[in-house]
Design a protein around this motif. Structure first.
Motif, PDB file in Angstrom:
ATOM      1  N   LEU A 129      -6.843  -1.769  12.101  1.00  0.00           N
ATOM      2  CA  LEU A 129      -7.457  -2.786  12.959  1.00  0.00           C
ATOM      3  C   LEU A 129      -8.980  -2.670  12.935  1.00  0.00           C
ATOM      4  O   LEU A 129      -9.694  -3.682  12.901  1.00  0.00           O
TER       5      LEU A 129
ATOM      6  N   VAL B 252     -11.650  -6.495  18.504  1.00  0.00           N
ATOM      7  CA  VAL B 252     -10.553  -5.708  19.060  1.00  0.00           C
ATOM      8  C   VAL B 252     -11.063  -4.899  20.232  1.00  0.00           C
ATOM      9  O   VAL B 252     -12.136  -4.282  20.164  1.00  0.00           O
TER      10      VAL B 252
ATOM     11  N   TYR C  71      -5.652  -4.527  23.192  1.00  0.00           N
ATOM     12  CA  TYR C  71      -4.549  -3.631  22.847  1.00  0.00           C
ATOM     13  C   TYR C  71      -4.499  -2.469  23.825  1.00  0.00           C
ATOM     14  O   TYR C  71      -5.401  -1.643  23.875  1.00  0.00           O
TER      15      TYR C  71
END
Length: 342
Positions: free
Chosen positions: A155, A168, A141
């Motif tokens: 998240l 992530v 991201y």
């Protein structure tokens, strides 16, 4: 046509809010994680349509979209400054092909998102992790800085709750002390994919959402690494202005058939008209939004004949082989065209 009531509004950042929606008549709305809805507004005696990715997932009770204020974006500004709880919006049913259909098998699913491109990725990640399965998810991201990262806490909660299935990776172009951060480039894409590929490379799926140059760079890097284009799917940002597709080809008039909800229409498509333009001219209501071959709202199946698209930035080769077309940029090239809508 859906009528969506605004049940709640949650501000994610100073310029981005999530709107929680329900069908006015209480009916449930069927959709796939990663899809979008098209809102329809009357503005200065004109109809304006805008598509927004769903940030909710199908296992949640309310639909939600997350809207970021866009520079010179009259609709996003209107939604963020004028919308109140209780307002009712007209919308088309959820649509879109930016979805993962097989998340049970043991394989890698990579999401690359930049800015508000995280929205449809977040929808899918939530949904996949709520189901049993052996797939492993890696999210890369990219955001300007931590304060602008959408769903940051959510998240992290998902990553902590599913440490074996979900990883992530944040890339901030500006660090918290305003020193240069880390940006995604070809080398970083190759490095991250290599580090987090747990299963056979030919089973991996890649879903990309962000600016055009960002998505192009990632796609070209993945293809250079040996991944098949069929393994890669991308979703464009919402357009705040309608693009005009230049068409240097000449298409003569044709008569085609449209099958819509068990009703068949004989439609004359004029010279260089798209199928969508001809349908609207004849008061045949078919779904559409961008009119530029970008959003996939207007997709249909070509059952016979040949349709040539002057632009297509959403359908994959697999979609095309299955007969899917975009009616907003599609022109009948033969006299036996039959188009079916679902």
């Amino acid at each position: 046509m859906l009528q969506l009531k605004v049940e709640a509004i949650r501000w994610e950042t100073g310029d981005t809010a999530t709107f929680f929606l329900s069908e006015l008549n209480g009916a449930s709305i069927t959709y796939l994680a990663g899809q979008f809805i098209t809102l329809i507004f009357a503005h200065h005696q004109k109809e304006i349509r805008r598509s927004y990715s769903l940030s909710s997932s199908p296992n949640e009770s309310l639909l939600s979209i997350t809207v970021k204020r866009m520079e010179n974006g009259e609709i996003s500004r209107f939604l963020l400054s004028k919308t109140q709880v209780g307002d009712v919006w007209n919308a088309l049913a959820p649509a879109g092909k930016f979805t993962v259909t097989d998340y049970i098998a043991a394989k890698d699913i990579f999401f690359f998102a930049a800015g508000s491109g995280i929205t449809p990725c977040y929808s899918q990640i939530k949904h996949i992790l709520a189901q049993p399965g052996d797939s492993q998810i890696t999210l890369v991201y990219s955001s300007h800085h931590l304060r602008s990262a959408l769903f940051y806490d959510d998240l992290n909660l998902l990553a902590n709750a599913h440490p074996k299935r979900f990883k992530v990776i944040y890339l901030f172009s500006v660090s918290e002390n305003n020193s240069p951060g880390k940006r995604l480039n070809n080398d970083v894409v190759a490095q991250l994919v290599g580090e987090h590929l747990h299963h056979e490379a030919n089973t991996a799926e890649f879903l990309i959402c962000g600016p055009f140059t960002y998505m192009r760079m990632i796609r070209l890097t993945l293809i250079y690494m040996g991944f098949d284009p069929i393994q890669i799917r991308k979703e464009n940002f919402v357009l705040e202005t309608v693009s005009v597709v230049a068409n240097s080809l000449t298409f003569p008039p044709r008569t085609i058939k449209l099958d819509i909800k068990k009703t068949t229409y004989d439609l004359v498509v004029g010279e260089n008209q798209s199928i969508l333009q001809a349908a609207l001219q004849n008061n045949i209501q078919i779904p559409y939004s961008c009119r530029a071959g970008i959003c996939s709202t207007c997709t249909a199946i070509c059952r016979s004949g040949e349709v040539v698209m002057s632009a297509n930035d959403v359908l994959t080769d697999q979609d095309l082989n299955a007969g899917w077309i975009l009616t907003c940029t599609g022109h009948p090239a033969t006299d036996d065209v039959v188009i079916e809508f679902f």
